[in-house]
Design an enzyme around this catalytic site. Structure first.
Site, PDB file in Angstrom:
ATOM      1  N   LEU A 183     -24.042  -9.512 -19.789  1.00  0.00           N
ATOM      2  CA  LEU A 183     -23.043  -8.437 -19.773  1.00  0.00           C
ATOM      3  C   LEU A 183     -22.517  -8.264 -21.182  1.00  0.00           C
ATOM      4  O   LEU A 183     -22.160  -9.250 -21.821  1.00  0.00           O
ATOM      5  CB  LEU A 183     -21.827  -8.845 -18.932  1.00  0.00           C
ATOM      6  CG  LEU A 183     -21.921  -8.898 -17.424  1.00  0.00           C
ATOM      7  CD1 LEU A 183     -20.607  -9.458 -16.891  1.00  0.00           C
ATOM      8  CD2 LEU A 183     -22.164  -7.501 -16.858  1.00  0.00           C
ATOM      9  N   HIS A 184     -22.468  -7.043 -21.676  1.00  0.00           N
ATOM     10  CA  HIS A 184     -21.795  -6.834 -22.950  1.00  0.00           C
ATOM     11  C   HIS A 184     -21.326  -5.406 -23.167  1.00  0.00           C
ATOM     12  O   HIS A 184     -20.622  -5.129 -24.135  1.00  0.00           O
ATOM     13  CB  HIS A 184     -22.692  -7.245 -24.123  1.00  0.00           C
ATOM     14  CG  HIS A 184     -23.810  -6.276 -24.367  1.00  0.00           C
ATOM     15  ND1 HIS A 184     -24.951  -6.281 -23.616  1.00  0.00           N
ATOM     16  CD2 HIS A 184     -23.933  -5.260 -25.253  1.00  0.00           C
ATOM     17  CE1 HIS A 184     -25.737  -5.308 -24.043  1.00  0.00           C
ATOM     18  NE2 HIS A 184     -25.156  -4.667 -25.024  1.00  0.00           N
ATOM     19  N   ARG A 185     -21.696  -4.470 -22.268  1.00  0.00           N
ATOM     20  CA  ARG A 185     -21.293  -3.071 -22.474  1.00  0.00           C
ATOM     21  C   ARG A 185     -19.781  -2.958 -22.508  1.00  0.00           C
ATOM     22  O   ARG A 185     -19.116  -3.473 -21.601  1.00  0.00           O
ATOM     23  CB  ARG A 185     -21.762  -2.189 -21.320  1.00  0.00           C
ATOM     24  CG  ARG A 185     -23.221  -2.080 -21.191  1.00  0.00           C
ATOM     25  CD  ARG A 185     -23.787  -0.831 -21.819  1.00  0.00           C
ATOM     26  NE  ARG A 185     -25.194  -1.088 -21.999  1.00  0.00           N
ATOM     27  CZ  ARG A 185     -25.842  -1.029 -23.153  1.00  0.00           C
ATOM     28  NH1 ARG A 185     -25.225  -0.646 -24.250  1.00  0.00           N
ATOM     29  NH2 ARG A 185     -27.101  -1.314 -23.229  1.00  0.00           N
ATOM     30  N   ASP A 200     -26.311  -5.518 -17.770  1.00  0.00           N
ATOM     31  CA  ASP A 200     -26.011  -4.146 -18.187  1.00  0.00           C
ATOM     32  C   ASP A 200     -26.762  -3.789 -19.474  1.00  0.00           C
ATOM     33  O   ASP A 200     -26.463  -2.801 -20.129  1.00  0.00           O
ATOM     34  CB  ASP A 200     -24.496  -3.916 -18.320  1.00  0.00           C
ATOM     35  CG  ASP A 200     -23.829  -4.820 -19.343  1.00  0.00           C
ATOM     36  OD1 ASP A 200     -24.540  -5.535 -20.081  1.00  0.00           O
ATOM     37  OD2 ASP A 200     -22.582  -4.807 -19.402  1.00  0.00           O
TER      38      ASP A 200
END
Ligand code: UD1
Length: 372
Positions: free
Chosen positions: A205-207, A287
């Site tokens: 996850l990093h968005r 993501d």
């Protein structure tokens, strides 16, 4: 022909590796590499150069982290004198990060030919910084190298002349195929107590839309905890996400065994260990854009925690399902994916490991050498 390639962030390194390797074999090409320094941590940058045998950059602009405007502006200001010094025939940019757009703007205004690798992908969601970067880069680039049919359609709709668009395949898949013997030999399973584990999942996850919005982030992490009751979920944590995690997660120490269940956080992994881990995973929840593509080739079920994807071929020809971030949906989809094997499909057209060759061939054909 002098080709100046620009990289800045982790996925760029994966994409440039097969291109630099291909260029090194062409006597007509003199490659120059610029690292903007957008990603600078050893685990986000140096580890990728090493794993993918990317030569040390000729220039490092060391821009570091900042707001979008400042980061973009810093790349532009620091890239301009490099361009004046190197005077390349072509600037080659990859992907959709701020460094991609910034370098394109500078090169276009200097009248230098720009090639964009991974052009034409569209999520149709301009709240994503990457979507803005894609639109600007594609409007200015001279050669647009695309990975899938949807991109050809998108670029035609935006009025880009067809002769600028080249459907060449996917350099990220070139990298995956080229390094297969290396990631198959990864020692992560033995080193990290995974050898006896029959089933685990991988999370990334990093968005900003997912991790900077506290409500959305809570919803996702809640769902991950629920899924992790059934199997351990390994979560290599991107630096931007680390400050947002509380103590509810377990940490997977480098020397300890993997806990039997739970959301298990660990440091960002190198390319070879990460691909090795994904290749044997029962499920991936992410993501990321590139991971949707890698799981498609590896045949691993991928649940994309977003409302859209700019890579629809991974849904039509791959293992990807775009499921949003509602807690109950994530849990239901994960249960389904864990009990149903994905259909085995042929890879998307031209994802055959030869994209870099096609790109370099096209650059050589299209080049108009500038006077020395
Ligand atoms: C960037 C790209 C994104 C890509 C991602 C891969 C843009 C707009 N976004 O997002 O498309 O998928 O890279 O990771 O270009 N940080 C560190 N060390 C680093 C790099 C970043 O600690 O080496 C931290 C900093 O606190 C920084 C934050 O991560 O502020 C975000 O980094 P940034 O490069 O701005 O965006 P990413 O989220 O990494």
């Amino acid at each position: 022909m002098r080709v100046l390639s620009v990289v800045g962030a982790r996925p760029n390194f994966v994409k440039i590796a097969p291109l630099l390797r291909e260029m090194a074999e062409r006597p007509d090409i003199e490659p120059v590499l610029v690292h903007t320094g957008q990603h600078y941590d050893a685990r986000m940058s140096d580890a990728f150069f090493e794993a993918l045998a990317i030569p040390a950059p000729d220039f490092n602009l060391a821009v570091g982290s900042a707001s979008h405007a400042r980061q973009t502006a810093e790349v532009m200001m620091r890239f301009e004198p490099v361009l004046d010094t190197v005077r390349p025939d072509v600037v080659l940019v990859v992907g959709d990060v701020n460094s991609t757009m910034a370098a394109t703007l500078v090169a276009a205004k200097h009248g230098i030919r720009v090639g964009h690798v991974e052009a034409g992908l569209r999520s149709f969601d301009r709240s994503m910084p990457e979507e803005v970067n894609r639109i600007v880069t594609d409007a200015l680039a001279n050669d647009l190298f695309v990975t899938e049919e949807s991109a050809v359609v998108n670029l035609a709709r935006e009025g880009i002349p067809a002769e600028r668009v080249h459907f060449v395949g996917n350099v990220m898949i070139d990298a995956l195929r080229l390094t297969r013997p290396l990631w198959e030999a990864s020692t992560i399973f033995a080193d990290r107590g995974l050898d006896g584990v029959d089933r685990y999942g991988v999370v990334t996850l990093h968005r900003p839309a997912n991790v900077d919005d506290a409500h959305r982030f809570r919803e996702i992490v809640g769902a991950l905890h629920a899924v992790a009751q059934e199997l351990p979920l390994i979560f290599p944590v991107h630096p931007r996400v680390r400050p947002r995690l509380d103590d509810a997660q377990t940490t997977w120490p480098r020397s300890g065994p993997l806990p039997p269940r739970g959301l298990v956080c660990t440091e960002p992994l190198g390319y070879l260990d990460f691909v090795a881990l994904v290749s044997r995973a029962a499920i991936v929840l992410t993501d990321s854009g590139g991971i949707q593509e890698e799981t498609t080739i590896l045949g691993v079920p991928c649940l994309t925690l977003r409302e859209n994807t700019e890579r629809p071929v991974t849904v039509t020809h791959g293992t990807n399902r775009v499921i949003g971030v509602a807690r109950s949906r994530i849990v239901d989809e994960a249960r389904f994916a864990l009990t149903h094997r994905p259909a085995s499909l042929p890879p998307p057209p031209l994802w055959d490991g030869r994209a870099a060759t096609r790109i370099v061939d096209t650059l050589i054909r299209a080049a108009v050498p500038v006077a020395a």
